[in-house]
Design an enzyme around this catalytic site. Structure first.
Site, PDB file in Angstrom:
ATOM      1  N   ALA A 140       0.885  -1.171   0.000  1.00  0.00           N
ATOM      2  CA  ALA A 140       0.000   0.000   0.000  1.00  0.00           C
ATOM      3  C   ALA A 140       0.916   1.212   0.000  1.00  0.00           C
ATOM      4  O   ALA A 140       1.644   1.425   0.960  1.00  0.00           O
ATOM      5  CB  ALA A 140      -0.896   0.002   1.237  1.00  0.00           C
ATOM      6  N   TYR A 235     -14.880   4.181  -3.754  1.00  0.00           N
ATOM      7  CA  TYR A 235     -13.947   3.060  -3.789  1.00  0.00           C
ATOM      8  C   TYR A 235     -14.025   2.296  -5.108  1.00  0.00           C
ATOM      9  O   TYR A 235     -13.270   2.566  -6.031  1.00  0.00           O
ATOM     10  CB  TYR A 235     -14.180   2.141  -2.574  1.00  0.00           C
ATOM     11  CG  TYR A 235     -12.887   1.550  -2.103  1.00  0.00           C
ATOM     12  CD1 TYR A 235     -12.100   2.216  -1.170  1.00  0.00           C
ATOM     13  CD2 TYR A 235     -12.408   0.357  -2.628  1.00  0.00           C
ATOM     14  CE1 TYR A 235     -10.882   1.698  -0.769  1.00  0.00           C
ATOM     15  CE2 TYR A 235     -11.196  -0.164  -2.234  1.00  0.00           C
ATOM     16  CZ  TYR A 235     -10.432   0.510  -1.307  1.00  0.00           C
ATOM     17  OH  TYR A 235      -9.223   0.009  -0.918  1.00  0.00           O
ATOM     18  N   LYS A 244      -8.024  -1.498  -8.790  1.00  0.00           N
ATOM     19  CA  LYS A 244      -8.431  -2.835  -8.353  1.00  0.00           C
ATOM     20  C   LYS A 244      -8.899  -3.678  -9.546  1.00  0.00           C
ATOM     21  O   LYS A 244      -8.660  -4.889  -9.605  1.00  0.00           O
ATOM     22  CB  LYS A 244      -9.557  -2.740  -7.313  1.00  0.00           C
ATOM     23  CG  LYS A 244      -9.210  -1.929  -6.068  1.00  0.00           C
ATOM     24  CD  LYS A 244      -8.033  -2.508  -5.322  1.00  0.00           C
ATOM     25  CE  LYS A 244      -7.772  -1.788  -4.017  1.00  0.00           C
ATOM     26  NZ  LYS A 244      -6.583  -2.297  -3.328  1.00  0.00           N
TER      27      LYS A 244
END
Length: 400
Positions: A140, A235, A244
């Protein structure tokens, strides 16, 4: 020195070495008390091994499966006058306990995005382990210097296609406030995909495979979070979501590469937890405070270690893995239980500054946040004098 927590924004600028060690020990005790992971990995590389889910993976592999582990991270040591990062102390503690158990545990400190760290990792595997049978990817980072172009790219947390206004919790002032975010530009989306997407994971696996340090049957997994409807605008449907989705694309070619030698590659979806990364996302402290309240009342609340130990035992090495239609391994099903989500949604707009502590588990959120830095751990004397200069024997430090 005597070290107390000092919080600025979503970072605690002090860390407690004894508290970090106690936190690691708690996680080890959880794994050992829940029994071994059948047919688990034996030689494991964890990329992003020092905090959160990456640390939990390292602990689960070592103490649940007796695995030798090599960890890669980017942390800072302490000195006599200044604490180091929590990840440094976590890793020092992990190595201490693993070595006591007779396990190999070594760490590489440096920029995991760089070619240099990849090469040092390969050389270390060849020298110490021969080959690895599991590669966990748990990075991250807010920015990445691309190893081929030298360009430093930043990730952005913004919606895509439209501005979004939502409720958030200012954790410093402890007030609910509206947060508005403008949509990401294409350049910002591309940057986020470059930092948080699957390219670096693919580069790692390609480098390891080309160097011949992946065992036959080797597996790899990258950790991700998908969330539910309430967090989707910021998100899954935002700039981070684009990254993602890139993971979901890249895993296919990684899987093909490993499958040729009996191996596998999976994206693993984990539940929302308090991490340094998640605390920086504007709506997450409120969401997590509500989620904790609901899941604790249902008895289904889990942190990093429960999630990752369960993932390895039930899915990555289990006979009947929790898999979704996209082929991802799912450990977030308790969070996504419709009863849980419906309760969170029902309470979302009812939280006020006045009822924050009654309506949510913000107290639990704050405790979890401080635990990341070694504070609020049971049994630790925070008035005692501690030495912040903790060594990690045998560390390979590429930053010096």
């Amino acid at each position: 020195m005597i070290i107390k927590p000092r919080v600025r924004g979503f970072i605690c600028v002090t860390t407690h070495p004894v508290g970090c060690e106690a936190n690691v020990k708690e996680q080890i005790d959880y794994v050992t008390s829940h029994g071994p992971i059948a047919n688990g990995p034996k030689k494991v590389l964890v990329i992003g091994a020092s905090t959160g889910y990456g640390l939990a993976a390292r602990i689960s592999a070592a103490f649940g499966s007796g695995a030798d582990t090599l960890g890669v991270f980017f942390e800072r040591a302490g000195s006599e006058t200044k604490p180091g990062t929590a990840g440094w102390y976590n890793s020092a503690a992990f190595e201490k306990f693993a070595t006591e158990k007779g396990l190999y545990a070594r760490s590489i400190n440096g920029d995991a995005f760089s070619d240099k760290v990849k090469q040092v990792t390969i050389d270390t595997i060849k020298q110490d382990l021969g080959k690895v049978d599991l590669v966990v990817y748990s990075l991250a980072a807010p920015r990445r210097t691309h190893p081929k172009t030298g360009e430093t790219i930043s990730s952005t947390l913004k919606p895509v296609g439209k501005a979004v206004t939502f409720r958030g919790l200012d954790t410093d002032k402890e007030v609910i406030r509206e947060v508005s975010l403008e949509p990401a530009t294409q350049e910002e989306i591309d940057g986020t995909v470059a930092v948080m997407g699957g390219e670096d994971w693919q580069m790692w696996i390609d480098a390891l495979a080309d160097a011949g340090v992946l065992a036959d049957g080797a597996k790899t997994t990258a950790f991700t979070y998908l969330g539910e409807q309430i967090t989707h605008d910021i998100y899954w449907n935002g700039s981070i979501g684009e990254a993602k989705k890139d993971l979901d694309k890249k895993v296919l070619s990684i899987r093909d590469k490993l499958a040729a030698h009996g191996g596998d590659a999976r994206v693993s979806v984990l539940k929302a937890v308090v991490t340094q990364a998640s605390s920086a996302i504007p709506m997450m402290p409120l969401y997590l405070s509500l989620l904790f309240k609901v899941m604790k009342e249902k008895g289904t609340h889990e942190g990093c270690i429960e999630q990752v130990y369960g993932l390895l035992k039930d899915s990555l090495y289990g006979a009947t893995p929790h898999v979704d239609e996209e082929g991802r391994l799912r450990a977030d099903y308790k969070e996504l239980d419709p009863q849980v989500q419906n309760q969170v949604v029902a309470m979302w707009d009812k939280v006020t500054n006045e009822n924050l502590y009654e309506m949510t588990d913000f107290a639990g959120y704050k405790t979890e946040f401080l635990r990341l830095f070694g504070f609020e751990i049971a049994g630790v004397d925070y008035d005692a004098d501690v030495n912040p200069d903790v060594k990690i024997p045998g560390i390979i430090d590429t930053t010096v």
